[in-house]
Design an enzyme around this catalytic site. Structure first.
Site, PDB file in Angstrom:
ATOM      1  CB  SER A   1      -0.761   0.076   1.276  1.00 39.24           C
ATOM      2  OG  SER A   1      -0.217   0.322   2.402  1.00 39.24           O
ATOM      3  CG  ASP A   2       1.716   5.881  -1.004  1.00 40.16           C
ATOM      4  OD1 ASP A   2       2.712   5.586  -0.309  1.00 40.16           O
ATOM      5  OD2 ASP A   2       1.802   6.548  -1.932  1.00 40.16           O
ATOM      6  CD1 TRP A   3       2.095   7.611   6.014  1.00 39.30           C
ATOM      7  CD2 TRP A   3       4.308   6.788   5.395  1.00 39.30           C
ATOM      8  NE1 TRP A   3       2.651   7.762   6.772  1.00 39.30           N
ATOM      9  CE2 TRP A   3       4.238   7.479   6.701  1.00 39.30           C
ATOM     10  CE3 TRP A   3       5.495   6.418   5.147  1.00 39.30           C
ATOM     11  CZ2 TRP A   3       5.312   7.585   7.654  1.00 39.30           C
ATOM     12  CZ3 TRP A   3       6.535   6.550   6.026  1.00 39.30           C
ATOM     13  CH2 TRP A   3       6.588   7.116   7.140  1.00 39.30           C
ATOM     14  CG  ASN A   4      -0.792   5.989   7.562  1.00 42.86           C
ATOM     15  OD1 ASN A   4      -0.084   4.879   7.921  1.00 42.86           O
ATOM     16  ND2 ASN A   4      -0.946   7.037   8.305  1.00 42.86           N
TER      17      ASN A   4
END
Ligand code: BGC
Length: 762
Positions: free
Chosen positions: A296-299
């Protein structure tokens, strides 16, 4: 269990049986396993590991923990989590001792002894910083890009980093978007060529070599289409546009072997990318056969709560895991909720095994099970060959946009005024996403000129930084200009004005740079404007005040020497724009590969608003698709860039004017350097499919090639393509090449139509 899973399972069972038979005949067990085939031994080992893992450990493999690059200390509880097998990967661990210790705990003390994989944003160099990716794309030279990413991998791996979050291959058609700086611009073909070069460079010939980094094609997908160029915004991309434009570079990244993918922050047509089964399962896995893992991307998983797509983090985790998003970056929704979701039958442990398998497969391919540690010997950092390569790439990325009266190159006898906030800004010239590059290693343009006794230099900053609005140093700058023959004005944007979360609504030169240029113009001295920026800068207010414009992007560590070589003519500029350069921000989007519309522009009929009579009778004046105030042309088109030399294109031919579907078509052109200096030329081949079952763009880049030519030298450029290269994704969701009329242009840029060819595809 899906059909595919049943098949894979049966297959694995057979292989396992075969292995047991072989093992019973030979005592050198591991060797035998490795000899069965190049792939199966890894799958077999993974089976054996997964069969012994607890559910907690499996969930642990999906967890990527880290710290922000700014936090120096490693939080203590992380070691315990590794010891328990609760973490699969780290990002931003930049203390070598910590990295080694964490890895030691993982492979010696954790239950299944699975190595960690350390990741970092190594975007355009590690210590030796290359030009920003948009600049590298302007080089139109994939082999330089490959070389640069190989060097980045060699340097980064001395810190234990084996995974980079690059390349970013989002198609970017909006220069307001700050992350255009990280992209290869607006064109799917150019971006694909760059994607391939980055992946091959980072990953090297053998992913298991300790200097290879797993690449990460990001952001999947549509991030560059954020509404209004506002970062993180919604992307609405219809299916045809998605396939014909946005997905293409990602498909190339899979074909080039990219080990990992990253999802994007945006929602795509209403479904956030981090839970979008259509793109993650149907396209990436099923259609393209990707067998690496997706992070995923950050959060970005838990941000689906903000998107209004999940009511809480648990539901967000459920949606992402069911879309087979393998690893969660920084947030902990998988760790917190997967067990529960499995208990509630909202996801199965079997499916989780597939996710763990994807992650372990890449750890095996990276050779981490055999060699989890790294060589911390960093004597290779800033190696002289690395610096030279960074300089070559910077030289080839510098794009000459204007050169009145051949003011460039300047000769050594001239007294030079060096002015402007970017002339001696070692940090700024490195550009966005340079966590590890150190400004002390940068050579600025001022330093480069000062270090050469052949040049008489007067320097005044004029403005302290790009956003500086004060005119207190104007007088000093004007005095310096008056006592010189020519002004080199280094303008642009500081590094922090582009990149993530740094979109701009106005893309003029910030601060009082325009005012200072206007004042300097009054001295009557010629001005050479050198831009360092993460995006095209609209120049309408000052373009007529300067004699030359050189776009240097953010050129990296060796920006100074590279610029000096170009400005003084040691090297002829050869960069070409990877993005159309707007006159004013209101023209955006203004990419070259737009559709023709029912009322295409007729240049002769265009009426500027100043020419419309007062109280004119209501009519559709000009009748075409344009702006009354800004017309229909960009300031500079895609593919544009001047040279100190001139080139003649002749003997242009096509192998057949009546090719059939399935044929290979060849276009040849003889290019002669008709100028006085050695120079590189990038010949571009564009095509247009005139009539289609879907409307087609007015032009599409099909091939390009860059070649060096000595003065007077001629070389033949040969472009071959198959009719598949003319295909498009149609309404019936299939790729099709339709027979009919096509045009080709052998061109110097996207709007150059001087060399046109026609063919009819049967
Ligand atoms: C960016 C990614 C990057 C990640 C890790 C995110 O904010 O969108 O491109 O790789 O952070 O630093």
């Amino acid at each position: 269990m899906t059909f595919l899973q049943v098949k894979t399972h049966t297959y694995r069972f057979l292989i396992f049986g075969l292995l047991v038979i072989l093992l019973s005949c030979n005592s050198k067990t591991s060797d035998i396993g490795l000899n069965i085939s190049s792939e199966n031994p890894i799958e077999h080992k993974i089976d054996s590991i997964i069969s012994k893992m607890s559910l907690d450990e499996k969930i642990g493999q999906t967890a990527q923990r880290g710290k922000s690059s700014r936090v120096k200390e490693l939080p203590k509880d992380l070691k315990e989590a590794v010891r328990n097998g609760h973490i699969g990967s780290f990002l931003n661990i930049m203390n070598k001792k910590d990295a080694k210790e964490l890895q030691r705990i993982a492979v010696e003390e954790s239950p299944s002894k699975i190595p960690l994989i350390f990741a970092r944003d190594v975007i355009h160099g590690f210590k030796t910083i290359f030009p920003i990716p948009l600049g590298q794309a302007a080089s139109f030279n994939p082999s330089l890009v490959k070389e640069g990413s190989r060097i980045a991998a060699i340097e980064a791996s001395t810190y234990g980093i084996r995974w980079t979050f690059a390349p970013m291959i989002d198609i970017a058609r909006d220069p307001r978007w700050g992350r255009i700086a990280e992209s290869a611009g607006e064109d799917p073909y150019l971006t694909s060529k760059m994607a391939e070069a980055y992946v091959k460079g980072f990953q090297g010939d053998d992913l298991s070599s300790p200097t290879s980094l797993a690449a990460c094609a990001k952001h999947f997908i549509g991030y560059g289409a954020a509404e209004g160029g506002r970062d993180y915004n919604t992307a609405n991309i219809n299916d045809n546009l998605l396939h014909n434009v946005y997905l293409k570079p990602f498909k190339t990244a899979v074909d080039a072997g990219s080990a990992t993918f990253m999802t994007s922050f945006n929602d795509l047509n209403g479904v956030p990318a981090s839970a979008n089964s259509y793109i993650l399962k149907d396209i990436l896995r099923e259609k393209w056969g990707f067998d690496g893992f997706v992070v995923s991307d950050w959060n970005s998983i838990i941000e689906m709560v903000n998107h209004g797509f999940a009511k809480d983090q648990k539901e967000a985790a459920e949606k992402s895991i069911n879309a087979m998003l393998d690893m969660e970056m920084t947030s902990t929704s998988y760790q917190d909720h997967l067990k529960e979701l499995i208990d509630e039958s909202k996801f199965s442990e079997k499916e989780l095994d597939e996710i763990v398998r994807n992650i372990l497969r890449i750890k095996f391919r990276l050779g981490l099970f055999d060699n989890p540690y790294f060589d911390p010997n960093d004597s290779i950092l800033y190696d002289k060959n690395h610096l030279l390569s960074a300089q070559n790439t910077a030289e080839e990325s510098i794009t000459l946009l204007k050169n009145e009266n051949k003011i460039l190159p300047i000769d050594a006898k001239k007294k030079i005024a060096i002015i402007g906030p970017l002339a001696d800004a070692p940090h700024e010239q490195l550009g966005t996403w340079t966590f590890d590059g150190e400004k002390d290693h940068s050579i600025t343009p001022l330093q480069a000129f000062k270090g050469d006794n052949n040049y008489m230099i007067n320097y005044s900053k004029g403005l302290s930084y790009s956003r500086d609005k004060s005119d207190t140093e104007f007088d000093s700058a004007i005095n310096v200009a008056k006592s010189s023959d020519v002004i080199l004005f280094f303008a642009g944007e500081e590094a922090i004005l582009s990149g993530e979360a740094h979109s701009r609504a106005d893309i003029n030169l910030p601060g009082a740079q325009e005012e200072l240029i206007k004042e300097l113009h009054k001295t009557g001295k010629p001005i050479i404007l050198i831009l360092m920026a993460g995006r095209p800068i609209t120049l309408g207010n000052i373009l007529d005040k300067v004699d030359a414009v050189l776009m240097a992007w953010h050129p990296g560590t060796m920006g100074g020497p590279a610029l000096k070589n170009v400005i003084t003519g040691v090297v002829s500029p050869s960069g070409k724009l990877p993005v159309s350069w707007p006159k004013v921000v209101g023209q955006i989007p203004i990419h070259y590969n737009h559709k023709n519309t029912g009322r295409p522009v007729v240049p002769e009929e265009f009426v500027h608003m100043d020419s419309i009579p007062i109280r004119a009778w209501q009519s559709s004046l000009g009748n075409t698709s344009h702006y009354l105030d800004a017309g229909f042309l960009p300031e500079y088109p895609f593919g544009y860039g001047l040279s100190y030399s001139t080139f003649k294109y002749s003997d242009i031919s096509i192998s057949s004017s009546n090719p059939k579907i399935g044929d290979i078509i060849t276009v040849k052109v003889l290019v002669t350097n008709t100028g006085d200096v050695k120079a590189k030329e990038t010949v571009q081949l564009y095509f247009r499919d005139l009539v289609g079952s879907l409307t087609r763009p007015v032009k599409e880049l099909l091939r390009f090639e860059k070649i060096a030519l000595n003065s007077g030298e001629s070389k033949q450029f040969v472009f071959s393509f198959s009719t598949d290269d003319l295909s498009f994704y149609g309404l019936d969701k299939k790729w099709v090449t339709e027979p009919g009329d096509f045009k080709l242009w052998v061109a110097t840029h996207a709007l150059d139509e001087s060399n046109e060819l026609n063919f009819v595809l049967k």
